[in-house]
Design a protein around this motif. Structure first.
Motif, PDB file in Angstrom:
ATOM      1  N   LEU A 103      45.074 -12.278   8.405  1.00  0.00           N
ATOM      2  CA  LEU A 103      44.239 -11.865   9.540  1.00  0.00           C
ATOM      3  C   LEU A 103      43.563 -13.051  10.224  1.00  0.00           C
ATOM      4  CD1 LEU A 103      42.519  -8.654   8.101  1.00  0.00           C
ATOM      5  CD2 LEU A 103      44.532  -8.800   9.560  1.00  0.00           C
ATOM      6  N   ASP A 104      43.772 -14.248   9.640  1.00  0.00           N
ATOM      7  CA  ASP A 104      43.186 -15.462  10.196  1.00  0.00           C
ATOM      8  C   ASP A 104      41.653 -15.374  10.269  1.00  0.00           C
ATOM      9  OD1 ASP A 104      43.244 -18.019  11.135  1.00  0.00           O
ATOM     10  OD2 ASP A 104      43.566 -17.482  13.234  1.00  0.00           O
ATOM     11  N   VAL A 105      41.066 -14.922   9.156  1.00  0.00           N
ATOM     12  CA  VAL A 105      39.608 -14.881   9.028  1.00  0.00           C
ATOM     13  C   VAL A 105      39.235 -15.527   7.697  1.00  0.00           C
ATOM     14  CG1 VAL A 105      39.349 -12.787  10.419  1.00  0.00           C
ATOM     15  CG2 VAL A 105      39.652 -12.578   7.942  1.00  0.00           C
ATOM     16  N   SER A 106      37.930 -15.721   7.469  1.00  0.00           N
ATOM     17  CA  SER A 106      37.507 -16.340   6.207  1.00  0.00           C
ATOM     18  C   SER A 106      37.567 -15.326   5.071  1.00  0.00           C
ATOM     19  CB  SER A 106      36.075 -16.869   6.333  1.00  0.00           C
ATOM     20  OG  SER A 106      35.174 -15.776   6.380  1.00  0.00           O
ATOM     21  N   GLU A 107      37.635 -15.847   3.848  1.00  0.00           N
ATOM     22  CA  GLU A 107      37.649 -14.966   2.682  1.00  0.00           C
ATOM     23  C   GLU A 107      36.338 -14.180   2.598  1.00  0.00           C
ATOM     24  OE1 GLU A 107      38.946 -15.417  -1.927  1.00  0.00           O
ATOM     25  OE2 GLU A 107      39.417 -17.135  -0.645  1.00  0.00           O
ATOM     26  N   ALA A 108      35.240 -14.811   3.010  1.00  0.00           N
ATOM     27  CA  ALA A 108      33.932 -14.127   2.993  1.00  0.00           C
ATOM     28  C   ALA A 108      33.949 -12.911   3.927  1.00  0.00           C
ATOM     29  CB  ALA A 108      32.831 -15.095   3.424  1.00  0.00           C
ATOM     30  N   THR A 109      34.623 -13.066   5.057  1.00  0.00           N
ATOM     31  CA  THR A 109      34.738 -11.945   6.007  1.00  0.00           C
ATOM     32  C   THR A 109      35.520 -10.801   5.376  1.00  0.00           C
ATOM     33  OG1 THR A 109      34.688 -13.453   7.884  1.00  0.00           O
ATOM     34  CG2 THR A 109      35.600 -11.273   8.299  1.00  0.00           C
ATOM     35  N   VAL A 110      36.609 -11.139   4.677  1.00  0.00           N
ATOM     36  CA  VAL A 110      37.413 -10.105   4.019  1.00  0.00           C
ATOM     37  C   VAL A 110      36.576  -9.395   2.956  1.00  0.00           C
ATOM     38  CG1 VAL A 110      39.432  -9.630   2.579  1.00  0.00           C
ATOM     39  CG2 VAL A 110      39.608 -11.262   4.472  1.00  0.00           C
ATOM     40  N   LYS A 111      35.822 -10.168   2.168  1.00  0.00           N
ATOM     41  CA  LYS A 111      34.963  -9.558   1.139  1.00  0.00           C
ATOM     42  C   LYS A 111      33.967  -8.588   1.764  1.00  0.00           C
ATOM     43  CE  LYS A 111      35.132 -12.986  -2.562  1.00  0.00           C
ATOM     44  NZ  LYS A 111      34.547 -14.249  -3.035  1.00  0.00           N
ATOM     45  N   ALA A 112      33.389  -9.000   2.907  1.00  0.00           N
ATOM     46  CA  ALA A 112      32.431  -8.126   3.598  1.00  0.00           C
ATOM     47  C   ALA A 112      33.116  -6.832   4.060  1.00  0.00           C
ATOM     48  CB  ALA A 112      31.819  -8.854   4.795  1.00  0.00           C
ATOM     49  N   HIS A 113      34.335  -6.980   4.572  1.00  0.00           N
ATOM     50  CA  HIS A 113      35.099  -5.794   4.986  1.00  0.00           C
ATOM     51  C   HIS A 113      35.355  -4.875   3.789  1.00  0.00           C
ATOM     52  CE1 HIS A 113      35.797  -6.570   9.146  1.00  0.00           C
ATOM     53  NE2 HIS A 113      36.594  -7.614   8.984  1.00  0.00           N
ATOM     54  N   VAL A 114      35.798  -5.462   2.690  1.00  0.00           N
ATOM     55  CA  VAL A 114      36.122  -4.666   1.498  1.00  0.00           C
ATOM     56  C   VAL A 114      34.882  -3.909   1.011  1.00  0.00           C
ATOM     57  CG1 VAL A 114      36.835  -4.780  -0.928  1.00  0.00           C
ATOM     58  CG2 VAL A 114      38.101  -6.083   0.796  1.00  0.00           C
ATOM     59  N   THR A 115      33.738  -4.592   1.004  1.00  0.00           N
ATOM     60  CA  THR A 115      32.480  -3.945   0.596  1.00  0.00           C
ATOM     61  C   THR A 115      32.179  -2.757   1.506  1.00  0.00           C
ATOM     62  OG1 THR A 115      31.630  -6.068  -0.154  1.00  0.00           O
ATOM     63  CG2 THR A 115      30.014  -4.331   0.176  1.00  0.00           C
TER      64      THR A 115
END
Length: 215
Positions: A178-190
């Motif tokens: 998705l060309d985003v940071s891992e922190a962004t993905v973690k926030a999405h998952v949460t």
């Protein structure tokens, strides 16, 4: 020049898209303007660009969708846009569940050109189009209703993250895709876990699987 209806065809088979385009042009001619997309992510992108379509024709088995998840998403994000579900699978249960998930109609892929034209015209006129035999279906269970609403509440990006989680991708792989940071993905998952009311990736995957045809 009268009113023109803007119709978006979402189907991953170019051959079927061109057949559909032909049927609609032959039947409705100058009154329609057609656009096409070939996957759920393309559909979401196009919807983000403009949300004033008069009708979306949505293939049930699109890349990036789990069963009825694409339909639930569309209805959750853009409740004002009518959606006709299209499928090569023609069991009454599929049309029935399409109705449960908020579609305005159902067109089997074996339908004649005349039937396709009539169905699209009916929905453009503010009506619905359902095959015979699904007049009094049993409704969704309360649980299915809740699951549908939860999936529909996800943003398009959260939905993409969820499908990748279900495909077994790790956060860093999703971030790369998705060309985003891992922190962004973690926030999405949460956020996804909170909306779906689950605690683990496995439970999240099970929720999405309940949108599949078998359930």
């Amino acid at each position: 020049m009268g009113l023109t209806y803007d119709i978006l065809i979402a189907d991953d088979h170019p051959l079927f898209r061109s057949a559909l385009r032909q049927a609609l042009h032959d039947g409705l001619g100058e009154t329609i303007s057609l656009s096409e997309v070939g996957s759920i992510s393309e559909l979401q992108q196009r919807m983000a660009e403009r949300a004033d379509w008069d009708l979306v024709l949505l293939d049930l088995n699109m890349p990036g969708a789990y069963g009825f998840s694409g339909l639930a998403q569309m209805r959750g994000q853009y409740p004002q846009i009518p959606v006709i579900l299209i499928s090569a699978q023609e069991e009454p249960t599929i049309a029935r569940r399409a109705r449960d998930f908020g579609a305005s109609g159902f067109i089997p892929k074996s339908a004649s050109l005349e039937d396709i034209q009539a169905a699209v015209q009916a929905v453009l006129d503010g009506g619905i189009c359902w095959p015979a035999g699904i007049d009094n279906p049993p409704g969704m269970s309360d649980e299915q209703q809740q699951i549908s609403e939860r999936v529909a509440s996800l943003t398009p990006q959260q939905f993409r993250v969820l499908t990748m989680v279900c495909d077994g991708l790790l956060n860093k792989q999703i971030a790369y895709e998705l060309d985003v940071s891992e922190a962004t993905v973690k926030a999405h998952v949460t956020a996804i876990f909170r909306k779906l009311n689950v605690r683990t990736r496995t439970q999240a995957a099970l929720v999405l699987q309940q949108m599949e045809l078998a359930s």
